[in-house]
Design a protein around this motif. Structure first.
Motif, PDB file in Angstrom:
ATOM      1  N   GLU A 130       0.839  -1.204   0.000  1.00 53.21           N
ATOM      2  CA  GLU A 130       0.000   0.000   0.000  1.00 53.21           C
ATOM      3  C   GLU A 130       0.863   1.238   0.000  1.00 53.21           C
ATOM      4  N   SER A 145       0.414   4.615   0.805  1.00 53.76           N
ATOM      5  CA  SER A 145       0.362   5.802   1.645  1.00 53.76           C
ATOM      6  C   SER A 145       0.883   5.583   3.057  1.00 53.76           C
ATOM      7  N   MET A 146       0.861   4.350   3.528  1.00 53.96           N
ATOM      8  CA  MET A 146       1.359   4.067   4.871  1.00 53.96           C
ATOM      9  C   MET A 146       2.867   4.262   4.923  1.00 53.96           C
ATOM     10  N   GLU A 148      -8.750  -2.444   0.494  1.00 51.29           N
ATOM     11  CA  GLU A 148      -8.657  -1.247  -0.352  1.00 51.29           C
ATOM     12  C   GLU A 148      -9.641  -1.304  -1.509  1.00 51.29           C
ATOM     13  N   ILE A 192     -13.082  -0.547  -0.317  1.00 50.23           N
ATOM     14  CA  ILE A 192     -13.207   0.893  -0.070  1.00 50.23           C
ATOM     15  C   ILE A 192     -13.384   1.636  -1.389  1.00 50.23           C
ATOM     16  N   ASP A 194      -2.689  -1.585   9.990  1.00 49.31           N
ATOM     17  CA  ASP A 194      -2.980  -0.733   8.835  1.00 49.31           C
ATOM     18  C   ASP A 194      -4.447  -0.856   8.426  1.00 49.31           C
ATOM     19  N   ALA A 195      -4.981  -2.074   8.487  1.00 46.81           N
ATOM     20  CA  ALA A 195      -6.389  -2.283   8.133  1.00 46.81           C
ATOM     21  C   ALA A 195      -7.305  -1.572   9.126  1.00 46.81           C
ATOM     22  N   ALA A 203      -7.169   2.138   8.307  1.00 49.47           N
ATOM     23  CA  ALA A 203      -7.872   2.467   7.076  1.00 49.47           C
ATOM     24  C   ALA A 203      -9.382   2.480   7.283  1.00 49.47           C
ATOM     25  N   HIS A 232     -10.454   5.392   9.574  1.00 41.52           N
ATOM     26  CA  HIS A 232     -10.425   6.671   8.861  1.00 41.52           C
ATOM     27  C   HIS A 232     -11.743   6.928   8.132  1.00 41.52           C
ATOM     28  N   GLU A 287       1.222   6.309  14.670  1.00 42.99           N
ATOM     29  CA  GLU A 287      -0.002   5.687  14.166  1.00 42.99           C
ATOM     30  C   GLU A 287      -0.199   4.288  14.746  1.00 42.99           C
TER      31      GLU A 287
END
Length: 458
Positions: free
Chosen positions: A109, A111-112, A213, A216, A239-240, A243, A246, A276
């Motif tokens: 991914e 952006s992380m 993703e 989404i 991370d999940a 996401a 968010h 984070e």
């Protein structure tokens, strides 16, 4: 460059074939192409005596100490190593990979932020921070995104003029290659780990972050959705959670460990460097599922007055079953069961390497030959100073990177040094008299249908 564009004569035996074009394969290619670090002594075993670090491999600790002095203390001292390009030292080799140089980093991914500090991700001879400055971007929190790291590795191969040794996109065309030496550098992100429970193959049960993703992107998740279930307590699971949170999508989060378990990755990360993930750990700790009244199996959602609305963790729980009606059954250590209505389930509990080109997927090469190869639980066993595989039927088979338990880029460079050093000794005539020829047939997944070792007179 595609494999079909390589100038390999029929019956030609290559000195070295590297299976995997991630940072492990790239770093080894750099060394095999004639780039040499200069030290006071050339005895790796002598130099490694008494060194300690975050890796159990002595050569990895040595090379890391020389490349990144005192980096564990947050310092950015200049390396005492000098690099010289000496073409006469080069060993012809071929690096095979599915996609572009960089391996699995291209699938991560974008952006992380990466777990490691930016300079820990760089390869010899090209400073990542300087490369990033040339692209007019400051490194946030001294970390970079996976997309930036993937771009750096791809640029590195071009910058160091290594392209002629790389064959990329090699998953469709059958091929046959013979080599005196073969290096396993495939990484461990090929096959998602599974729970092996009832209903795990149902369509709503997923095993990769990218499937989240995609959901989404299709607009399938929102604040009004049924919660998603995230299974796992690693960084991908975190991370999940981030996401989904968010998007204000409700999240159930189940994992086997206690939130205070010292083995939990979140308990090993500095809070200031990884805010984070510290946030996720706070969520796991402060918003836990409590035992439901007798007879009640469905836990309530967290309320808007909760510190983290829409999130609920289930520490020390395991998944018992996934049902066709999108209900998931969890069981605590004490035996109490909870039934959760979800929109989708994400099983993010790690992955395994794809070594199906080796007999029995390479089990005989692991520390425990009765178990599948796993970077954490059962890595490939290698000689620490040469990285030759201990369980191989003959000499000439090497392994490096996550396959041998080195999950950080900063330490896999030591494996490249050990292999290049051993190949250099072979070329200079140590052990001269026989050579090993390993033949590969199949498609470069790199699926090797047949591996056999022959002895010939040199």
């Amino acid at each position: 460059m595609a494999l079909c564009d390589k100038d390999i004569a029929p019956g030609e035996v290559l000195p070295v074939v590297v299976i995997g074009n991630g940072p492990s394969g790239i770093c080894l290619s750099y060394l095999l192409s004639g780039y040499a670090p200069y030290l006071q002594r050339d005895d790796l075993e002598y130099l490694c005596e008494g060194l300690e670090g975050r890796s159990t491999n002595p050569v990895a600790v040595l090379f890391d100490s020389l490349l990144l002095p005192d980096s564990d203390f947050g310092l950015d001292h200049a390396s005492p190593l000098s690099w010289r390009y000496e073409p006469e030292r080069a060993t012809p080799h071929l690096v095979l990979g599915r996609g572009p140089p960089g391996g699995a980093w291209h699938a991560m991914e974008g952006s992380m932020l990466t777990l490691s500090l930016a300079n820990w991700m760089e390869l010899p001879g090209l400073k990542l921070k300087e490369w990033m400055r040339d692209k007019r971007r400051n490194l946030r929190n001294d970390r970079a995104t996976p997309a930036e790291i993937a771009s750096y590795y791809q640029h590195y191969v071009t910058q160091m003029s290594l392209e002629q040794s790389f064959a990329c996109g090699t998953t469709d065309v059958p091929f046959s290659i013979c080599a005196h030496n073969v290096v396993l550098a495939t990484g461990t992100h090929d096959i998602p780990a599974r729970l092996e429970v009832e209903g795990e193959n149902l369509p709503y049960v997923c095993h990769s972050f990218w499937e989240l993703e995609a959901a989404i992107s299709r607009g399938e998740l929102s604040q009004s959705s049924d919660p998603i279930l995230v299974v796992g307590a690693g960084l991908t699971a975190a991370d999940a959670v981030l996401a989904a949170h968010h998007l204000n999508t409700p999240v159930y989060h189940a994992f086997r460990r206690s939130v205070t378990d010292p083995g939990l990755i979140f308990n090993q990360l500095p809070k200031l460097l990884y805010p984070e993930y510290h946030k996720v750990h706070q969520m796991m700790s402060q918003q836990q599922h409590s035992s439901a009244p007798e007879g009640q199996t469905t836990p309530p959602r967290s309320t808007s007055s909760s510190p983290y609305p829409g999130y609920l963790s289930f520490p020390r729980h395991r998944v018992v079953a996934f049902r066709p009606d999108k209900k998931c059954v969890l069981e605590s250590d004490s035996g109490q069961r909870s039934v959760l209505q979800v929109s989708m389930a994400l099983v993010l509990i790690g992955s395994h390497p794809n070594l199906n080109f080796l007999p029995d997927s390479g089990r005989s090469l692991g520390l425990d030959p009765d178990q599948p190869i796993s970077c954490r639980r059962n890595p490939v066993e290698v000689d620490p100073f040469t990285h030759q595989v201990v369980g191989a039927e003959g000499p000439g088979l090497y392994a490096m990177g996550p396959l041998v338990g080195e999950n950080f880029v900063r330490f896999l460079k030591g494996g490249a040094l050990a292999i290049a050093s051993d190949l250099s000794r072979k070329r200079k005539g140590e052990g001269r008299g026989t050579c090993d020829k390993t033949e590969f047939e199949g498609d470069v997944n790199a699926v090797v249908e047949d591996r056999r070792t022959e002895t010939c007179v040199s």
